[in-house]
Design a protein around this motif. Structure first.
Motif, mmCIF file in Angstrom:
data_model
loop_
_atom_site.group_PDB
_atom_site.id
_atom_site.type_symbol
_atom_site.label_atom_id
_atom_site.label_comp_id
_atom_site.label_asym_id
_atom_site.label_seq_id
_atom_site.Cartn_x
_atom_site.Cartn_y
_atom_site.Cartn_z
ATOM 1 N N MET A 134 0.504 -1.407 -0.228
ATOM 2 C CA MET A 134 -0.040 0.005 -0.096
ATOM 3 C C MET A 134 0.953 1.161 0.065
ATOM 4 N N ASP A 135 0.989 2.325 -0.940
ATOM 5 C CA ASP A 135 1.231 3.310 -0.926
ATOM 6 C C ASP A 135 0.957 4.450 -0.164
ATOM 7 N N ILE A 136 1.930 4.082 1.427
ATOM 8 C CA ILE A 136 1.287 5.239 2.554
ATOM 9 C C ILE A 136 1.217 6.854 2.065
ATOM 10 N N GLU A 137 2.558 6.788 0.899
ATOM 11 C CA GLU A 137 2.360 8.524 0.915
ATOM 12 C C GLU A 137 0.744 9.145 -0.231
ATOM 13 N N ALA A 138 1.202 7.940 -0.811
ATOM 14 C CA ALA A 138 -0.455 8.624 -1.809
ATOM 15 C C ALA A 138 -2.063 8.753 -0.667
ATOM 16 N N ILE A 139 -2.000 7.624 0.482
ATOM 17 C CA ILE A 139 -2.615 8.197 1.374
ATOM 18 C C ILE A 139 -2.905 8.738 1.891
ATOM 19 N N ARG A 140 -1.807 9.486 2.388
ATOM 20 C CA ARG A 140 -0.802 11.305 2.745
ATOM 21 C C ARG A 140 -1.704 11.946 2.152
ATOM 22 N N ALA A 141 -1.215 12.310 1.222
ATOM 23 C CA ALA A 141 -1.718 12.793 0.274
ATOM 24 C C ALA A 141 -2.802 13.714 -0.095
ATOM 25 N N GLY A 142 -3.644 11.879 0.502
ATOM 26 C CA GLY A 142 -5.290 12.234 0.045
ATOM 27 C C GLY A 142 -5.691 11.820 -1.272
ATOM 28 N N GLU A 143 -4.551 11.637 -2.349
ATOM 29 C CA GLU A 143 -4.493 10.754 -3.330
ATOM 30 C C GLU A 143 -5.813 9.437 -3.322
ATOM 31 N N ILE A 144 -6.130 8.094 -2.165
ATOM 32 C CA ILE A 144 -6.860 7.775 -2.148
ATOM 33 C C ILE A 144 -7.557 8.100 -0.782
ATOM 34 N N LYS A 145 -8.943 7.403 -1.632
ATOM 35 C CA LYS A 145 -10.327 7.893 -0.639
ATOM 36 C C LYS A 145 -11.341 6.404 -0.435
ATOM 37 N N ASP A 146 -10.378 5.276 -1.359
ATOM 38 C CA ASP A 146 -11.213 4.187 -0.949
ATOM 39 C C ASP A 146 -9.967 3.182 -0.668
ATOM 40 N N LEU A 147 -10.519 2.363 0.641
ATOM 41 C CA LEU A 147 -9.440 2.028 1.258
ATOM 42 C C LEU A 147 -10.433 0.476 1.458
ATOM 43 N N SER A 148 -10.803 0.271 0.638
ATOM 44 C CA SER A 148 -12.449 -0.858 1.706
ATOM 45 C C SER A 148 -11.493 -2.037 1.111
ATOM 46 N N GLY A 149 -11.330 -3.153 2.078
ATOM 47 C CA GLY A 149 -11.162 -4.632 2.102
ATOM 48 C C GLY A 149 -9.177 -4.402 2.267
ATOM 49 N N CYS A 150 -8.983 -3.028 2.430
ATOM 50 C CA CYS A 150 -8.017 -3.137 1.567
ATOM 51 C C CYS A 150 -6.808 -4.073 2.787
ATOM 52 N N ASP A 151 -5.689 -4.659 2.636
ATOM 53 C CA ASP A 151 -4.653 -5.397 4.008
ATOM 54 C C ASP A 151 -4.083 -4.475 4.801
ATOM 55 N N LEU A 152 -4.373 -3.404 5.468
ATOM 56 C CA LEU A 152 -3.143 -2.435 6.777
ATOM 57 C C LEU A 152 -3.090 -2.905 7.568
ATOM 58 N N GLU A 153 -2.866 -4.093 8.145
ATOM 59 C CA GLU A 153 -1.915 -4.877 9.111
ATOM 60 C C GLU A 153 -1.229 -4.333 9.446
ATOM 61 N N GLU A 154 -1.130 -2.927 11.043
ATOM 62 C CA GLU A 154 0.270 -2.866 11.976
ATOM 63 C C GLU A 154 0.714 -2.114 10.918
ATOM 64 N N THR A 155 0.437 -1.669 9.884
ATOM 65 C CA THR A 155 0.819 -0.054 8.885
ATOM 66 C C THR A 155 0.399 1.700 10.137
ATOM 67 N N ASP A 156 1.571 1.998 10.129
ATOM 68 C CA ASP A 156 1.575 3.028 10.960
ATOM 69 C C ASP A 156 0.452 4.258 10.060
ATOM 70 N N LEU A 157 -0.993 4.706 10.326
ATOM 71 C CA LEU A 157 -1.424 5.576 9.410
ATOM 72 C C LEU A 157 -1.489 7.180 10.977
ATOM 73 N N SER A 158 -0.487 7.002 11.653
ATOM 74 C CA SER A 158 -0.997 8.213 12.413
ATOM 75 C C SER A 158 -0.723 9.399 12.034
ATOM 76 N N GLY A 159 -1.793 10.291 12.942
ATOM 77 C CA GLY A 159 -1.673 11.548 11.782
ATOM 78 C C GLY A 159 -2.177 11.961 10.403
ATOM 79 N N LEU A 160 -2.501 10.713 10.179
ATOM 80 C CA LEU A 160 -3.210 11.033 8.710
ATOM 81 C C LEU A 160 -4.767 11.268 8.766
ATOM 82 N N ASP A 161 -4.701 12.851 7.672
ATOM 83 C CA ASP A 161 -6.390 13.305 6.779
ATOM 84 C C ASP A 161 -6.749 11.845 6.328
#
Length: 215
Positions: A1-28
Protein backbone atom coordinates in the motif's frame (compact mmCIF):
# COMPACT_ATOMS: atom_id res chain seq x y z
CA UNK A 1 0.00 0.00 0.00
CA UNK A 2 1.32 3.44 -0.96
CA UNK A 3 1.20 5.27 2.36
CA UNK A 4 2.48 8.49 0.77
CA UNK A 5 -0.49 8.46 -1.62
CA UNK A 6 -2.83 8.03 1.35
CA UNK A 7 -1.01 10.83 3.17
CA UNK A 8 -1.42 13.09 0.14
CA UNK A 9 -5.15 12.38 0.04
CA UNK A 10 -4.92 10.70 -3.37
CA UNK A 11 -6.65 7.50 -2.20
CA UNK A 12 -10.17 7.76 -0.80
CA UNK A 13 -11.28 4.13 -1.04
CA UNK A 14 -9.38 1.57 1.05
CA UNK A 15 -12.28 -0.85 1.37
CA UNK A 16 -11.10 -4.41 2.01
CA UNK A 17 -7.41 -3.43 2.04
CA UNK A 18 -4.85 -5.19 4.23
CA UNK A 19 -3.40 -2.49 6.50
CA UNK A 20 -2.31 -4.75 9.34
CA UNK A 21 0.35 -3.16 11.58
CA UNK A 22 0.45 -0.10 9.29
CA UNK A 23 1.42 3.28 10.73
CA UNK A 24 -1.39 5.69 9.80
CA UNK A 25 -0.88 8.00 12.76
CA UNK A 26 -1.73 11.64 12.29
CA UNK A 27 -3.23 11.15 8.81
CA UNK A 28 -6.23 13.05 7.49
CA UNK A 29 -8.63 10.20 6.67
CA UNK A 30 -11.82 12.22 6.57
CA UNK A 31 -14.50 10.65 4.33
CA UNK A 32 -12.16 7.76 3.41
CA UNK A 33 -13.81 4.37 2.88
CA UNK A 34 -12.24 1.64 5.03
CA UNK A 35 -15.18 -0.76 5.03
CA UNK A 36 -14.06 -4.34 5.63
CA UNK A 37 -10.39 -3.29 5.85
CA UNK A 38 -7.89 -5.25 7.94
CA UNK A 39 -6.47 -2.76 10.44
CA UNK A 40 -5.32 -5.26 13.07
CA UNK A 41 -2.57 -3.70 15.19
CA UNK A 42 -2.49 -0.53 13.05
CA UNK A 43 -1.50 2.82 14.53
CA UNK A 44 -4.21 5.46 13.95
CA UNK A 45 -3.23 7.67 16.86
CA UNK A 46 -4.21 11.31 16.29
CA UNK A 47 -5.67 10.45 12.87
CA UNK A 48 -8.74 12.33 11.67
CA UNK A 49 -11.44 9.78 10.80
CA UNK A 50 -14.36 12.18 10.74
CA UNK A 51 -17.13 10.69 8.55
CA UNK A 52 -14.88 7.80 7.49
CA UNK A 53 -16.64 4.53 6.71
CA UNK A 54 -15.29 1.64 8.82
CA UNK A 55 -18.31 -0.68 8.81
CA UNK A 56 -17.20 -4.28 9.10
CA UNK A 57 -13.52 -3.34 9.48
CA UNK A 58 -11.25 -5.41 11.73
CA UNK A 59 -9.57 -3.10 14.26
CA UNK A 60 -8.41 -5.62 16.88
CA UNK A 61 -5.62 -4.11 18.96
CA UNK A 62 -5.57 -0.88 16.94
CA UNK A 63 -4.16 2.27 18.54
CA UNK A 64 -6.53 5.25 18.30
CA UNK A 65 -5.34 7.50 21.10
CA UNK A 66 -6.37 11.09 20.47
CA UNK A 67 -7.99 10.29 17.12
CA UNK A 68 -11.13 11.99 15.80
CA UNK A 69 -13.57 9.08 15.54
CA UNK A 70 -16.80 10.78 14.53
CA UNK A 71 -17.16 8.01 11.99
CA UNK A 72 -19.22 4.98 11.00
CA UNK A 73 -18.08 1.81 12.85
CA UNK A 74 -21.30 -0.14 12.20
CA UNK A 75 -20.60 -3.79 13.05
CA UNK A 76 -16.82 -3.21 13.21
CA UNK A 77 -14.51 -5.36 15.34
CA UNK A 78 -12.65 -3.12 17.83
CA UNK A 79 -11.87 -5.81 20.40
CA UNK A 80 -9.03 -4.73 22.73
CA UNK A 81 -8.55 -1.51 20.74
CA UNK A 82 -7.00 1.47 22.53
CA UNK A 83 -9.36 4.42 22.07
CA UNK A 84 -8.38 6.27 25.24
CA UNK A 85 -8.97 10.00 25.02
CA UNK A 86 -10.46 9.71 21.53
CA UNK A 87 -13.17 12.03 20.21
CA UNK A 88 -16.07 9.72 19.27
CA UNK A 89 -18.92 12.21 19.60
CA UNK A 90 -21.93 11.13 17.56
CA UNK A 91 -20.05 8.10 16.19
CA UNK A 92 -21.99 5.11 14.91
CA UNK A 93 -20.90 1.97 16.83
CA UNK A 94 -24.18 0.06 16.45
CA UNK A 95 -23.53 -3.68 16.76
CA UNK A 96 -19.76 -3.12 17.03
CA UNK A 97 -17.51 -5.39 19.09
CA UNK A 98 -15.65 -3.28 21.67
CA UNK A 99 -14.94 -6.15 24.07
CA UNK A 100 -12.07 -5.29 26.45
CA UNK A 101 -11.43 -2.03 24.55
CA UNK A 102 -9.85 0.91 26.37
CA UNK A 103 -12.02 4.03 26.03
CA UNK A 104 -10.89 5.76 29.21
CA UNK A 105 -11.60 9.51 29.29
CA UNK A 106 -12.86 9.49 25.70
CA UNK A 107 -15.97 11.30 24.50
CA UNK A 108 -18.94 9.29 23.23
CA UNK A 109 -21.37 12.18 23.64
CA UNK A 110 -24.48 11.41 21.60
CA UNK A 111 -22.88 8.28 20.11
CA UNK A 112 -24.89 5.32 18.82
CA UNK A 113 -23.94 2.12 20.69
CA UNK A 114 -27.18 0.12 20.59
CA UNK A 115 -26.56 -3.62 20.47
CA UNK A 116 -22.80 -3.20 20.83
CA UNK A 117 -20.56 -5.51 22.86
CA UNK A 118 -18.66 -3.60 25.57
CA UNK A 119 -17.93 -6.55 27.86
CA UNK A 120 -14.94 -5.88 30.14
CA UNK A 121 -14.35 -2.53 28.40
CA UNK A 122 -12.63 0.32 30.25
CA UNK A 123 -15.08 3.24 30.18
CA UNK A 124 -13.69 4.98 33.23
CA UNK A 125 -14.52 8.67 33.17
CA UNK A 126 -16.03 8.48 29.67
CA UNK A 127 -18.53 11.11 28.50
CA UNK A 128 -21.62 9.11 27.42
CA UNK A 129 -24.17 11.90 27.77
CA UNK A 130 -27.15 11.39 25.51
CA UNK A 131 -25.69 8.21 24.01
CA UNK A 132 -28.00 5.54 22.63
CA UNK A 133 -26.92 2.30 24.36
CA UNK A 134 -30.15 0.31 24.14
CA UNK A 135 -29.51 -3.42 24.43
CA UNK A 136 -25.73 -2.98 24.74
CA UNK A 137 -23.74 -5.55 26.73
CA UNK A 138 -21.55 -3.87 29.37
CA UNK A 139 -21.00 -6.89 31.62
CA UNK A 140 -17.89 -6.55 33.79
CA UNK A 141 -17.18 -3.12 32.25
CA UNK A 142 -15.52 -0.37 34.30
CA UNK A 143 -17.64 2.81 34.20
CA UNK A 144 -16.34 4.41 37.37
CA UNK A 145 -17.07 8.11 37.24
CA UNK A 146 -18.61 7.88 33.76
CA UNK A 147 -21.17 10.53 32.77
CA UNK A 148 -24.31 8.87 31.34
CA UNK A 149 -26.60 11.86 31.88
CA UNK A 150 -29.82 11.36 29.83
CA UNK A 151 -28.38 8.32 28.02
CA UNK A 152 -30.85 5.79 26.61
CA UNK A 153 -30.03 2.47 28.30
CA UNK A 154 -33.23 0.43 27.95
CA UNK A 155 -32.49 -3.31 28.01
CA UNK A 156 -28.73 -2.85 28.51
CA UNK A 157 -26.73 -5.40 30.55
CA UNK A 158 -24.44 -4.18 33.36
CA UNK A 159 -23.92 -7.51 35.16
CA UNK A 160 -20.90 -7.27 37.51
CA UNK A 161 -19.95 -3.88 36.07
CA UNK A 162 -18.45 -1.02 38.10
CA UNK A 163 -20.58 2.15 38.09
CA UNK A 164 -19.14 3.70 41.23
CA UNK A 165 -19.83 7.46 41.27
CA UNK A 166 -21.29 7.27 37.76
CA UNK A 167 -23.79 9.92 36.72
CA UNK A 168 -27.04 8.25 35.60
CA UNK A 169 -29.19 11.37 36.01
CA UNK A 170 -32.29 11.26 33.83
CA UNK A 171 -31.37 7.98 32.13
CA UNK A 172 -33.89 5.43 30.92
CA UNK A 173 -33.03 2.28 32.90
CA UNK A 174 -36.13 0.30 31.91
CA UNK A 175 -35.33 -3.40 31.82
CA UNK A 176 -31.64 -2.76 32.58
CA UNK A 177 -29.84 -5.64 34.32
CA UNK A 178 -27.55 -4.47 37.17
CA UNK A 179 -27.10 -7.93 38.74
CA UNK A 180 -24.08 -7.86 41.09
CA UNK A 181 -23.08 -4.41 39.74
CA UNK A 182 -21.35 -1.76 41.88
CA UNK A 183 -23.53 1.37 42.03
CA UNK A 184 -21.77 2.87 45.06
CA UNK A 185 -22.61 6.58 45.25
CA UNK A 186 -24.02 6.59 41.70
CA UNK A 187 -26.50 9.37 40.86
CA UNK A 188 -29.90 8.03 39.72
CA UNK A 189 -31.89 11.24 40.06
CA UNK A 190 -34.80 11.39 37.57
CA UNK A 191 -33.89 7.94 36.18
CA UNK A 192 -36.66 5.68 34.84
CA UNK A 193 -36.53 2.39 36.77
CA UNK A 194 -39.32 0.29 35.27
CA UNK A 195 -38.38 -3.40 35.47
CA UNK A 196 -34.78 -2.59 36.43
CA UNK A 197 -32.97 -5.64 37.88
CA UNK A 198 -30.78 -4.90 40.92
CA UNK A 199 -30.25 -8.41 42.34
CA UNK A 200 -27.06 -8.48 44.40
CA UNK A 201 -26.09 -4.95 43.33
CA UNK A 202 -24.22 -2.62 45.69
CA UNK A 203 -26.47 0.43 46.08
CA UNK A 204 -24.84 1.97 49.14
CA UNK A 205 -24.87 5.73 48.90
CA UNK A 206 -26.83 5.65 45.62
CA UNK A 207 -28.52 9.00 45.08
CA UNK A 208 -32.26 8.82 44.36
CA UNK A 209 -35.20 11.19 44.19
CA UNK A 210 -36.95 11.79 47.48
CA UNK A 211 -39.42 9.06 48.50
CA UNK A 212 -37.94 6.55 46.09
CA UNK A 213 -36.23 3.35 47.14
CA UNK A 214 -34.29 0.58 45.42
CA UNK A 215 -34.94 -1.87 48.23
Amino acid sequence: MDIEAIRAGEIKDLSGCDLEETDLSGLDLRHVRLAGANLVGANLSNANLERAQLDGANLIGVRLMGADLRANFLGANLMQADLSGADMRGGNFRGANLMAANLEKGSLFGAFLSGSNLMSANLRGVDLRGADMRGANLSSANLKGADLNTAELEGAIFTESNLEEANLYGTNLSGVNFTSANLLCADLHQATLNGTILTGACIEGTVLDEQRSLG
